[in-house]
Design an enzyme around this catalytic site. Structure first.
Site, PDB file in Angstrom:
ATOM      1  N   TYR A  23     -19.039 -36.604  65.246  1.00 28.32           N
ATOM      2  CA  TYR A  23     -19.687 -36.931  66.121  1.00 28.32           C
ATOM      3  C   TYR A  23     -19.586 -38.075  66.898  1.00 28.32           C
ATOM      4  CZ  TYR A  23     -23.534 -34.953  62.941  1.00 28.32           C
ATOM      5  OH  TYR A  23     -24.327 -34.050  62.527  1.00 28.32           O
ATOM      6  N   ARG A 107     -21.362 -24.671  62.267  1.00 33.27           N
ATOM      7  CA  ARG A 107     -22.156 -25.828  60.660  1.00 33.27           C
ATOM      8  C   ARG A 107     -22.706 -25.016  60.053  1.00 33.27           C
ATOM      9  NH1 ARG A 107     -23.712 -31.399  63.005  1.00 33.27           N
ATOM     10  NH2 ARG A 107     -22.397 -31.880  60.482  1.00 33.27           N
TER      11      ARG A 107
HETATM   12  O1  CA2 Z   1     -25.438 -32.824  66.845  1.00 33.15           O
HETATM   13  C1  CA2 Z   1     -26.041 -32.925  66.787  1.00 33.15           C
HETATM   14  O2  CA2 Z   1     -26.522 -33.533  67.629  1.00 33.15           O
HETATM   15  C2  CA2 Z   1     -27.743 -32.910  65.220  1.00 33.15           C
HETATM   16  O3  CA2 Z   1     -28.325 -33.225  66.462  1.00 33.15           O
HETATM   17  C3  CA2 Z   1     -27.157 -34.827  64.842  1.00 33.15           C
HETATM   18  C4  CA2 Z   1     -28.031 -34.784  63.738  1.00 33.15           C
HETATM   19  C5  CA2 Z   1     -28.119 -33.397  62.624  1.00 33.15           C
HETATM   20  O4  CA2 Z   1     -28.341 -33.405  61.656  1.00 33.15           O
HETATM   21  C6  CA2 Z   1     -28.495 -32.138  63.247  1.00 33.15           C
HETATM   22  O5  CA2 Z   1     -28.156 -30.891  63.303  1.00 33.15           O
HETATM   23  C7  CA2 Z   1     -27.084 -31.885  64.868  1.00 33.15           C
HETATM   24  C8  CA2 Z   1     -26.921 -35.479  62.968  1.00 33.15           C
HETATM   25  C9  CA2 Z   1     -27.539 -36.927  63.588  1.00 33.15           C
HETATM   26  C10 CA2 Z   1     -26.617 -37.745  63.476  1.00 33.15           C
HETATM   27  O6  CA2 Z   1     -26.213 -38.349  62.048  1.00 33.15           O
HETATM   28  C11 CA2 Z   1     -25.408 -39.031  61.609  1.00 33.15           C
HETATM   29  C12 CA2 Z   1     -24.928 -39.712  60.123  1.00 33.15           C
HETATM   30  C13 CA2 Z   1     -24.067 -40.399  60.596  1.00 33.15           C
HETATM   31  C14 CA2 Z   1     -23.577 -40.934  61.355  1.00 33.15           C
HETATM   32  C15 CA2 Z   1     -23.534 -40.724  62.162  1.00 33.15           C
HETATM   33  C16 CA2 Z   1     -24.549 -40.347  62.868  1.00 33.15           C
END
Ligand code: CA2
Length: 147
Positions: A23, A107
């Site tokens: 991210y 993914r």
């Molecule tokens: O890629 C994206 O923006 C997502 O919506 C992010 C989500 C994920 O479940 C989706 O499949 C794709 C996850 C949110 C962020 O999670 C984090 C976890 C740990 C550290 C930072 C962010």
């Protein structure tokens, strides 16, 4: 003035603290600053919210009717599970752009499924934080052309 709601779902408050390889290093506060500055450039009013609760996201979508002209939604993992969010989007009849920082299609398979995409105007994914101003441009273009 066009008014939009930018809604962020579960765990997005953790951005910049973990998983930078997926991210990046940007925080949600940085993304809010980027969106507000892009909103000023476009002459667009921007409301920016994050919640880890599916119920709070549902309430925000319901309340957007009559208050905003469209929604940019990064529903996080609820994207792949929530029929309730899909139904809420259908019920408010506002244009919604689904957004993801990562390219969910590159993914795990469970991230290839989106209940939101079925009712969204379009989907932007894989461009990191730059996806937010892209989505704002796309939403404004849609509202200007159609509205
Ligand atoms: O890629 C994206 O923006 C997502 O919506 C992010 C989500 C994920 O479940 C989706 O499949 C794709 C996850 C949110 C962020 O999670 C984090 C976890 C740990 C550290 C930072 C962010």
């Amino acid at each position: 003035m066009t008014s939009i709601l930018i809604l962020n779902g579960p765990n997005l408050n953790l951005l910049g603290t973990r998983q930078p390889e997926v991210y990046g290093h940007i925080t949600l506060d940085d993304i809010e600053t980027l969106c507000r500055s892009h909103g000023e450039a476009l002459g667009m009013d921007v409301a920016f919210l994050q919640s880890n609760s599916e119920g709070a996201l549902l309430e925000a979508i319901h309340s957007a009717k009559g208050a905003h002209d469209g929604i940019i939604l990064n529903a996080g993992a609820y994207t792949h599970t929530s029929i309730a969010l899909m139904d809420a989007i259908s019920s408010v009849e506002l244009p919604v752009i689904e957004l993801h920082l990562s390219n969910v299609h590159a993914r795990e398979e469970f991230r290839h499924v989106s209940y939101i995409a079925r009712v969204a105007l379009g989907v932007i994914c894989g461009f990191g934080a730059a996806g937010y101003p892209l989505a704002m441009d796309a939403l404004l273009g849609h509202l200007t052309r159609d509205g």
